[in-house]
Design an enzyme around this catalytic site. Structure first.
Site, PDB file in Angstrom:
ATOM      1  N   ASN A 110      -6.810 -16.633  17.773  1.00  0.00           N
ATOM      2  CA  ASN A 110      -7.051 -17.534  18.959  1.00  0.00           C
ATOM      3  C   ASN A 110      -6.530 -16.887  20.089  1.00  0.00           C
ATOM      4  O   ASN A 110      -5.776 -15.928  20.244  1.00  0.00           O
ATOM      5  CB  ASN A 110      -6.294 -18.952  18.702  1.00  0.00           C
ATOM      6  CG  ASN A 110      -6.418 -19.749  19.765  1.00  0.00           C
ATOM      7  OD1 ASN A 110      -7.616 -19.994  20.152  1.00  0.00           O
ATOM      8  ND2 ASN A 110      -5.716 -20.380  20.234  1.00  0.00           N
ATOM      9  N   HIS A 112      -4.976 -17.871  23.684  1.00  0.00           N
ATOM     10  CA  HIS A 112      -4.102 -19.296  24.349  1.00  0.00           C
ATOM     11  C   HIS A 112      -3.753 -18.883  25.555  1.00  0.00           C
ATOM     12  O   HIS A 112      -3.241 -17.857  25.940  1.00  0.00           O
ATOM     13  CB  HIS A 112      -3.064 -19.481  23.557  1.00  0.00           C
ATOM     14  CG  HIS A 112      -2.309 -20.773  23.861  1.00  0.00           C
ATOM     15  ND1 HIS A 112      -2.694 -21.849  23.742  1.00  0.00           N
ATOM     16  CD2 HIS A 112      -0.844 -20.922  24.437  1.00  0.00           C
ATOM     17  CE1 HIS A 112      -1.687 -23.035  24.487  1.00  0.00           C
ATOM     18  NE2 HIS A 112      -0.632 -22.147  24.826  1.00  0.00           N
ATOM     19  N   SER A 139      -2.265 -15.290  25.616  1.00  0.00           N
ATOM     20  CA  SER A 139      -1.714 -14.500  24.327  1.00  0.00           C
ATOM     21  C   SER A 139      -2.867 -14.629  23.283  1.00  0.00           C
ATOM     22  O   SER A 139      -3.695 -15.737  23.290  1.00  0.00           O
ATOM     23  CB  SER A 139      -0.411 -15.297  23.771  1.00  0.00           C
ATOM     24  OG  SER A 139       0.465 -15.190  24.694  1.00  0.00           O
ATOM     25  N   ASP A 148      -0.340 -23.152  17.776  1.00  0.00           N
ATOM     26  CA  ASP A 148      -0.188 -21.864  18.757  1.00  0.00           C
ATOM     27  C   ASP A 148       1.157 -21.422  18.307  1.00  0.00           C
ATOM     28  O   ASP A 148       2.023 -20.855  19.242  1.00  0.00           O
ATOM     29  CB  ASP A 148       0.207 -22.372  20.369  1.00  0.00           C
ATOM     30  CG  ASP A 148      -1.154 -22.843  20.502  1.00  0.00           C
ATOM     31  OD1 ASP A 148      -2.390 -22.573  20.163  1.00  0.00           O
ATOM     32  OD2 ASP A 148      -1.170 -23.849  21.445  1.00  0.00           O
TER      33      ASP A 148
END
Length: 207
Positions: A110, A112, A139, A148
């Protein structure tokens, strides 16, 4: 030469990071990954139209009326039908179920919009401004069961300007995402293929 890592990109909106991943690959076909599917929980997402224009296969299903577990089971089936090995979340606005994360452990990335572990969740740019931070950024991390909180494999800093508001800062952080995410995805695919591991990526980003 090892076969390309088969990647699915999950989106919910316009697909700008999906485009960045696709363009990075197009500019250098020797990259380790290949995007074999673009999937969405929003059938009308603009990014699906863009993906089809790029010649990418698409899949969509509305999550409305489905439990998280039921939707993720359908998604999992679609990914496996396309022999997907790695999932890249790119503006995918759904929390993944525990079962899905477990099945795909170590194979979901992912991007972020903060310098994790700072500012997990939403409203990251406003929070960075209110805190008086010198830098914001983005990130790329592995997805785990905690929001996260997975291992970070790449970061890019963006200098906060004196007159920045959340919108102006978000625009420059998004530019940083477009540079960071493809490089981080490539690095993780190399890792998956068992080649020499690398330190976390840090990129210069727009000031």
């Amino acid at each position: 030469m090892a076969e390309k890592v088969r990647v699915a990109v999950l989106i919910s909106g316009r697909g700008s990071n999906m485009l960045a991943l696709s363009e990075y690959k197009r500019r250098d076909p020797s990259r380790t990954y290949e995007i074999v599917l673009v999937a969405s929980n929003v059938p009308e997402a603009r990014g699906l139209v863009l993906a089809r224009r790029l010649g990418l296969k698409t899949w969509s299903l509305s999550h409305k009326g489905l439990t998280r577990e039921a939707f993720d089971a359908e998604l999992d089936a679609a990914l496996r039908a396309h022999d997907v090995e790695l999932v890249a979340l790119a503006g995918y606005m759904r929390l993944l179920s525990e079962d899905f994360v477990t099945k795909w452990e170590g194979r979901v990335l992912n991007v972020h919009p903060s310098l994790l572990p700072l500012y997990k969740g939403l409203d990251t740019h406003r929070r960075a401004l209110l805190a008086g931070d010198e830098f914001a950024g983005c990130s790329v991390h592995l997805v785990t069961g905690d929001l996260d909180s997975g291992p970070v494999i790449g970061r890019a800093e963006v200098k906060i300007r004196p007159r920045d508001d959340p919108n102006s800062l978000a625009a420059r952080v998004l530019e940083a995402e477009h540079a960071l995410y493809p490089a981080a995805l490539e690095a993780w695919c190399i890792e998956l293929r068992g080649e020499t591991g690398k330190d976390p990526i840090a990129l210069d980003a727009p000031e």
